[in-house]
Design a protein around this motif. Structure first.
Motif, PDB file in Angstrom:
ATOM      1  N   ILE A  57       0.846  -1.200   0.000  1.00 46.48           N
ATOM      2  CA  ILE A  57       0.000   0.000   0.000  1.00 46.48           C
ATOM      3  C   ILE A  57       0.875   1.242   0.000  1.00 46.48           C
ATOM      4  CG2 ILE A  57      -1.729   1.325   1.289  1.00 46.48           C
ATOM      5  CD1 ILE A  57      -2.686  -1.425   2.426  1.00 46.48           C
ATOM      6  N   ASP A 117      -6.865   0.369   2.124  1.00 44.20           N
ATOM      7  CA  ASP A 117      -6.912  -0.747   1.187  1.00 44.20           C
ATOM      8  C   ASP A 117      -8.318  -0.933   0.624  1.00 44.20           C
ATOM      9  OD1 ASP A 117      -5.301  -2.681  -0.132  1.00 44.20           O
ATOM     10  OD2 ASP A 117      -6.099  -4.261   1.172  1.00 44.20           O
ATOM     11  N   ILE A 172      -8.694   1.499  -2.146  1.00 42.62           N
ATOM     12  CA  ILE A 172      -7.991   0.998  -3.329  1.00 42.62           C
ATOM     13  C   ILE A 172      -8.816  -0.093  -4.011  1.00 42.62           C
ATOM     14  CG2 ILE A 172      -5.935  -0.243  -4.126  1.00 42.62           C
ATOM     15  CD1 ILE A 172      -4.397   1.275  -1.849  1.00 42.62           C
ATOM     16  N   GLU A 185      -4.553  -0.563 -12.194  1.00 41.89           N
ATOM     17  CA  GLU A 185      -3.840   0.191 -11.166  1.00 41.89           C
ATOM     18  C   GLU A 185      -3.363   1.534 -11.701  1.00 41.89           C
ATOM     19  OE1 GLU A 185      -0.750  -2.135  -9.320  1.00 41.89           O
ATOM     20  OE2 GLU A 185      -2.188  -3.586  -8.524  1.00 41.89           O
ATOM     21  N   LYS A 189      -4.248   5.038  -9.998  1.00 43.61           N
ATOM     22  CA  LYS A 189      -3.164   5.915  -9.520  1.00 43.61           C
ATOM     23  C   LYS A 189      -3.270   7.297 -10.142  1.00 43.61           C
ATOM     24  CE  LYS A 189       1.015   4.607  -8.274  1.00 43.61           C
ATOM     25  NZ  LYS A 189       2.338   4.003  -8.171  1.00 43.61           N
ATOM     26  N   SER A 208      -5.186  11.017  -3.077  1.00 48.35           N
ATOM     27  CA  SER A 208      -4.132  10.307  -2.348  1.00 48.35           C
ATOM     28  C   SER A 208      -3.664  11.081  -1.123  1.00 48.35           C
ATOM     29  CB  SER A 208      -2.946  10.004  -3.262  1.00 48.35           C
ATOM     30  OG  SER A 208      -2.372  11.207  -3.741  1.00 48.35           O
TER      31      SER A 208
END
Length: 181
Positions: free
Chosen positions: A80, A123, A126, A136, A140, A156
């Motif tokens: 993570i 998590d 995510i 991903e 991101k 983030s």
């Protein structure tokens, strides 16, 4: 007299075809609902988290709570940290410890219950993001782009606090329901 609905749960392995559904996270079950002469199948994903492997097979939040009481290790949360490119100051804030404590951590160091819970919640963000974005790299990109709905803050940057995690969840939910965020 009104007909009652019958619900029957199957393990996904018991069905020869579920559709285009893949099981990227944990275990899934398919519920078959009979409505008159129609039969509708619903796939329900079990398990929690994306990077935290021990939570993928969890079947309930009570099981998650038991796992969190045992505390996560630094090694378990490292994927993570790497995914989010967390700096030491952010890691310390998220884990509710000092930077000097973080600097002493080894792979098998327990991060404490508050930090374990925080990283479990990160998590979960995510995981939810991966369900929406699919890759991903796409997630991101969204996490690292200032977001108008979040006050031009990068999602983030919010993940180191519980309030920020809630806001990130809400932004992802809004995307899921078709709102632009």
């Amino acid at each position: 007299m009104k007909k009652s609905k019958k619900y029957k749960a199957f393990k996904s392995e018991d069905l020869s075809y579920i559709g285009d559904y893949e099981k990227p996270y944990g275990i899934s079950e398919t519920f078959v609902v009979n409505k008159g002469d129609q039969q509708v199948s619903y796939v329900v994903k079990n398990g929690y988290g994306y990077f935290l492997k021990d939570f993928k097979g969890a079947r309930s939040l009570a099981e998650v709570a038991r796992k969190l009481e045992n505390k996560l290790t630094y090694a378990e949360i490292s994927p993570i940290i790497d995914f989010l490119d967390l700096k030491m100051v952010d890691l310390a804030k998220a884990a509710a410890v000092s930077q000097s404590t973080v600097s002493r951590w080894s792979a098998d160091s327990k991060i404490g219950i508050p930090g374990s819970y925080q990283f479990f919640k990160i998590d979960e963000v995510i995981k939810k993001g991966m369900e929406i974005f699919g890759r991903e790299s796409s997630l991101k990109s969204w996490l690292n782009t200032p977001n108008m709905a979040l006050g031009q803050v990068k999602p983030s940057d919010l993940l180191v606090s519980m309030t920020g995690i809630d806001l990130a969840h809400e932004a992802i939910d809004a995307l899921h329901f078709g709102n632009v965020m």
